[in-house]
Design an enzyme around this catalytic site. Sequence first.
Site, mmCIF file in Angstrom:
data_model
loop_
_atom_site.group_PDB
_atom_site.id
_atom_site.type_symbol
_atom_site.label_atom_id
_atom_site.label_comp_id
_atom_site.label_asym_id
_atom_site.label_seq_id
_atom_site.Cartn_x
_atom_site.Cartn_y
_atom_site.Cartn_z
ATOM 1 N N CYS A 32 27.101 -42.865 52.963
ATOM 2 C CA CYS A 32 26.456 -42.530 51.447
ATOM 3 C C CYS A 32 27.908 -42.059 50.738
ATOM 4 C CB CYS A 32 25.967 -41.166 51.945
ATOM 5 S SG CYS A 32 23.923 -42.140 53.149
ATOM 6 N N CYS A 63 25.462 -37.390 54.399
ATOM 7 C CA CYS A 63 26.132 -39.139 55.414
ATOM 8 C C CYS A 63 26.955 -39.527 54.779
ATOM 9 C CB CYS A 63 24.351 -39.728 54.493
ATOM 10 S SG CYS A 63 25.121 -42.073 54.670
#
Length: 103
Positions: free
Chosen positions: A33, A30
């Site tokens: 993230c 991600c």
Amino acid sequence: MEKKFTMENFDAEVLKADKPVLVDFYADWCGPCKMMAPLVEKLAEELDGEAVIGKLNVDDCEEIAMKYGVMNIPTLILFKNGQEANRVIGVQSREVLEKMIRS
């Protein structure tokens, strides 16, 4: 240093903690993230003793992510006394996270 939450330690480290616990629900693949990772790590160092801050990989801990309805990542959930106290989704500023932990 930030904690690494797993299926094995989630109850003891998060739900039974005597301090507020901020859990960063993330995945290695991600992009947003990865953007949050340095901030989460720095907050964990700076607020050591005041709060517990760590990460939970949703790919490794799908059951926990599903239990808390984590549909998008990054999702950061603040737990107090074993209960969800607050939640933010997506990339956040340091100020938002710090205010959330201290409120």
